[in-house]
Design a protein around this motif. Structure first.
Motif, mmCIF file in Angstrom:
data_model
loop_
_atom_site.group_PDB
_atom_site.id
_atom_site.type_symbol
_atom_site.label_atom_id
_atom_site.label_comp_id
_atom_site.label_asym_id
_atom_site.label_seq_id
_atom_site.Cartn_x
_atom_site.Cartn_y
_atom_site.Cartn_z
ATOM 1 N N LEU A 142 2.242 -21.008 13.363
ATOM 2 C CA LEU A 142 0.868 -20.556 13.581
ATOM 3 C C LEU A 142 0.181 -21.615 14.430
ATOM 4 C CD1 LEU A 142 -1.504 -18.608 13.012
ATOM 5 C CD2 LEU A 142 -1.995 -19.979 10.966
ATOM 6 N N THR A 143 -0.252 -21.240 15.614
ATOM 7 C CA THR A 143 -0.889 -22.198 16.518
ATOM 8 C C THR A 143 -2.003 -21.495 17.284
ATOM 9 O OG1 THR A 143 -0.450 -23.862 18.226
ATOM 10 C CG2 THR A 143 0.706 -21.751 18.445
ATOM 11 N N SER A 144 -2.772 -22.253 18.036
ATOM 12 C CA SER A 144 -3.837 -21.653 18.836
ATOM 13 C C SER A 144 -3.329 -21.351 20.240
ATOM 14 C CB SER A 144 -5.046 -22.601 18.910
ATOM 15 O OG SER A 144 -4.663 -23.819 19.517
ATOM 16 N N LEU A 145 -3.992 -20.407 20.897
ATOM 17 C CA LEU A 145 -3.597 -20.012 22.243
ATOM 18 C C LEU A 145 -4.248 -20.947 23.249
ATOM 19 C CD1 LEU A 145 -1.884 -17.737 23.518
ATOM 20 C CD2 LEU A 145 -4.022 -16.478 23.853
ATOM 21 N N ASP A 146 -3.473 -21.428 24.207
ATOM 22 C CA ASP A 146 -4.003 -22.331 25.227
ATOM 23 C C ASP A 146 -4.791 -21.521 26.254
ATOM 24 O OD1 ASP A 146 -4.570 -24.284 27.018
ATOM 25 O OD2 ASP A 146 -2.500 -24.876 27.422
ATOM 26 N N ASN A 147 -6.125 -21.696 26.244
ATOM 27 C CA ASN A 147 -6.986 -20.958 27.170
ATOM 28 C C ASN A 147 -7.442 -21.822 28.340
ATOM 29 O OD1 ASN A 147 -7.006 -18.498 25.657
ATOM 30 N ND2 ASN A 147 -8.423 -19.467 24.203
ATOM 31 N N SER A 148 -6.792 -22.971 28.508
ATOM 32 C CA SER A 148 -7.215 -23.899 29.569
ATOM 33 C C SER A 148 -6.424 -23.703 30.863
ATOM 34 C CB SER A 148 -7.035 -25.342 29.097
ATOM 35 O OG SER A 148 -5.666 -25.618 28.841
ATOM 36 N N GLY A 149 -5.664 -22.622 30.946
ATOM 37 C CA GLY A 149 -4.885 -22.373 32.154
ATOM 38 C C GLY A 149 -3.413 -22.656 31.977
ATOM 39 N N GLU A 152 1.922 -24.935 10.662
ATOM 40 C CA GLU A 152 0.588 -24.611 11.151
ATOM 41 C C GLU A 152 0.069 -25.815 11.923
ATOM 42 O OE1 GLU A 152 -2.040 -23.163 8.149
ATOM 43 O OE2 GLU A 152 -0.589 -21.692 7.371
ATOM 44 N N ASP A 153 -0.072 -25.659 13.214
ATOM 45 C CA ASP A 153 -0.502 -26.752 14.086
ATOM 46 C C ASP A 153 -1.202 -26.139 15.297
ATOM 47 O OD1 ASP A 153 -0.719 -28.866 15.938
ATOM 48 O OD2 ASP A 153 1.056 -29.858 15.101
ATOM 49 N N PRO A 154 -2.498 -26.399 15.466
ATOM 50 C CA PRO A 154 -3.230 -25.768 16.567
ATOM 51 C C PRO A 154 -2.830 -26.279 17.954
ATOM 52 C CG PRO A 154 -4.615 -27.368 15.451
ATOM 53 C CD PRO A 154 -3.365 -27.240 14.634
ATOM 54 N N TYR A 155 -2.123 -27.423 17.994
ATOM 55 C CA TYR A 155 -1.821 -28.018 19.294
ATOM 56 C C TYR A 155 -0.327 -28.076 19.598
ATOM 57 C CZ TYR A 155 -6.725 -29.192 19.049
ATOM 58 O OH TYR A 155 -8.086 -29.097 18.943
ATOM 59 N N ILE A 156 0.283 -26.903 19.678
ATOM 60 C CA ILE A 156 1.633 -26.782 20.229
ATOM 61 C C ILE A 156 1.455 -26.102 21.576
ATOM 62 C CG2 ILE A 156 3.997 -25.948 19.845
ATOM 63 C CD1 ILE A 156 3.136 -27.903 17.740
ATOM 64 N N ARG A 157 0.956 -26.877 22.530
ATOM 65 C CA ARG A 157 0.556 -26.302 23.825
ATOM 66 C C ARG A 157 1.226 -26.990 25.010
ATOM 67 N NH1 ARG A 157 -6.037 -26.225 23.405
ATOM 68 N NH2 ARG A 157 -6.292 -24.845 21.601
ATOM 69 N N HIS A 158 0.961 -28.299 25.119
ATOM 70 C CA HIS A 158 1.422 -29.043 26.286
ATOM 71 C C HIS A 158 2.907 -29.358 26.179
ATOM 72 C CE1 HIS A 158 -2.737 -29.206 27.387
ATOM 73 N NE2 HIS A 158 -3.066 -29.906 26.302
ATOM 74 N N VAL A 159 3.475 -29.821 27.299
ATOM 75 C CA VAL A 159 4.914 -30.043 27.372
ATOM 76 C C VAL A 159 5.406 -30.969 26.258
ATOM 77 C CG1 VAL A 159 6.773 -31.042 28.746
ATOM 78 C CG2 VAL A 159 5.060 -29.610 29.852
ATOM 79 N N HIS A 160 4.740 -32.114 26.073
ATOM 80 C CA HIS A 160 5.218 -33.060 25.052
ATOM 81 C C HIS A 160 5.084 -32.486 23.645
ATOM 82 C CE1 HIS A 160 0.902 -33.984 24.764
ATOM 83 N NE2 HIS A 160 1.152 -34.563 23.601
ATOM 84 N N GLN A 161 4.073 -31.627 23.410
ATOM 85 C CA GLN A 161 3.900 -31.001 22.100
ATOM 86 C C GLN A 161 4.976 -29.949 21.853
ATOM 87 O OE1 GLN A 161 -0.126 -29.743 22.770
ATOM 88 N NE2 GLN A 161 -1.011 -31.631 21.932
ATOM 89 N N LEU A 162 5.348 -29.226 22.904
ATOM 90 C CA LEU A 162 6.440 -28.249 22.800
ATOM 91 C C LEU A 162 7.764 -28.965 22.507
ATOM 92 C CD1 LEU A 162 5.412 -25.964 25.783
ATOM 93 C CD2 LEU A 162 5.532 -25.242 23.391
ATOM 94 N N TYR A 163 7.963 -30.119 23.157
ATOM 95 C CA TYR A 163 9.176 -30.900 22.893
ATOM 96 C C TYR A 163 9.189 -31.419 21.455
ATOM 97 C CZ TYR A 163 11.387 -31.090 27.488
ATOM 98 O OH TYR A 163 12.056 -30.764 28.640
ATOM 99 N N ASN A 164 8.024 -31.828 20.949
ATOM 100 C CA ASN A 164 7.946 -32.284 19.553
ATOM 101 C C ASN A 164 8.362 -31.172 18.598
ATOM 102 O OD1 ASN A 164 7.060 -34.862 20.184
ATOM 103 N ND2 ASN A 164 4.893 -34.338 19.987
ATOM 104 N N PHE A 165 7.856 -29.966 18.847
ATOM 105 C CA PHE A 165 8.206 -28.819 17.998
ATOM 106 C C PHE A 165 9.693 -28.507 18.104
ATOM 107 C CE2 PHE A 165 8.492 -24.118 17.390
ATOM 108 C CZ PHE A 165 8.228 -24.117 16.027
ATOM 109 N N LEU A 166 10.227 -28.611 19.327
ATOM 110 C CA LEU A 166 11.658 -28.383 19.536
ATOM 111 C C LEU A 166 12.488 -29.393 18.736
ATOM 112 C CD1 LEU A 166 13.993 -26.970 21.031
ATOM 113 C CD2 LEU A 166 13.658 -28.624 22.894
#
Length: 286
Positions: free
Chosen positions: A185-192, A152-166
């Motif tokens: 379980l994460t939040s949806l990126d609504n910033s574009g 559960e982490d709300p910030y699996i959004r940006h490239v470096h965060q996706l790489y961390n999860f990977l």
């Protein structure tokens, strides 16, 4: 005339035999030297790991010390098997027995604390420390019984965060656990950056499928806390989630393939019987 010829032939044949014998002897010497070098290297590795086990033991980091004791004992057993000297064999057997006794004591003590719900461990990682990868931090809490993981982490959004999860998923695949399902379980990126988030997670999902692992992704707009749960009874509360590395600096040499510097981290771990209740907790306070 013939006798002289025979003498020359016999002498030449003898020289060939002597040359072959010398070559064989040199080969055996080189092989023995190589074996001794490998044995010495293995022994040095065992000493290093066991020294670390004792340091962790003295610092009351029992879970980590148990892992080091087990690795060191395995190395010493290999040294014992390869050693020819009977005196050294007696020495190694005694050392192995002593370390095995201590490892067994620690294991029983940890099992007792875990059963009573009293297990607690604290680790402090200073600012700009290195060498604390996901493997280093999570491996002591993984075993062959882990088949399911919840992140559960709300910030699996940006490239470096996706790489961390990977990287975290990759760490799980290396064992000793046999993970079959990972829930995110994460939040949806609504910033574009929604398409980047979705496509990144879909790529990770497809990659995991090729290893027989299912990734289930769910979104929540109210998620705030970060935690990771393993179905062997551990629940890990994380202050900054998987994103605890400092920002990479763009300079030479780069950080590629090397440990990243960390922000100041305080780690505490607790364990209880049932993760479905309050579960073991592993705090990272950044």
């Amino acid at each position: 005339m013939y006798s002289k010829l025979w003498k020359v032939l016999l002498q030449a044949d003898g020289n060939k035999k002597n040359t072959a014998l010398w070559a064989c002897t040199e080969k055996e010497k080189n092989s023995a030297a190589m074996s001794q070098s490998m044995l010495t290297g293995m022994e040095n590795s065992a000493v290093t790991v066991l020294k670390r086990a004792i340091e962790l033991d003295n610092d009351s980091r029992l879970q980590d010390s148990l892992v080091c004791y087990q690795e060191g004992i395995a190395l010493l057993l290999q040294v014992l098997k390869a050693t020819k000297d009977d005196t050294k064999k007696v020495h190694y057997r005694q050392k192995i027995t002593n370390y095995m006794d201590r490892a067994e004591q620690i294991k029983k003590h940890l099992d007792k604390l875990k059963k009573e719900g009293k297990y607690h461990e604290q680790i402090k990682i200073p600012e700009d420390a290195t060498g604390f990868s996901y493997e280093k931090l999570f491996k002591p809490y993984l075993d062959q019984f882990v088949t399911e993981v919840w992140v559960e982490d709300p910030y699996i959004r940006h490239v470096h965060q996706l790489y961390n999860f990977l990287r975290f998923c990759e760490m799980l695949l290396k064992g000793p656990c046999k993970v079959k399902t990972i829930h995110l379980l994460t939040s949806l990126d609504n910033s574009g950056g929604n398409s980047q988030q979705s496509s990144g997670l879909e790529e990770i999902k497809q990659s995991l499928q090729s290893y027989g692992v299912t990734l289930e992704v769910t979104h929540s707009s109210s998620i705030h806390d970060r935690e990771i749960r393993f179905n062997n009874g551990w629940m890990i509360k994380i202050g900054r989630g998987l994103d605890y590395f400092k920002k990479t600096q763009f300079h030479i040499p780069s950080m590629t393939g090397k440990p990243h510097f960390l922000a100041n981290i305080k780690i505490q771990s607790f364990e209880q019987d049932n993760v479905g209740k309050s579960g073991p907790i592993f705090y990272w306070l950044l």
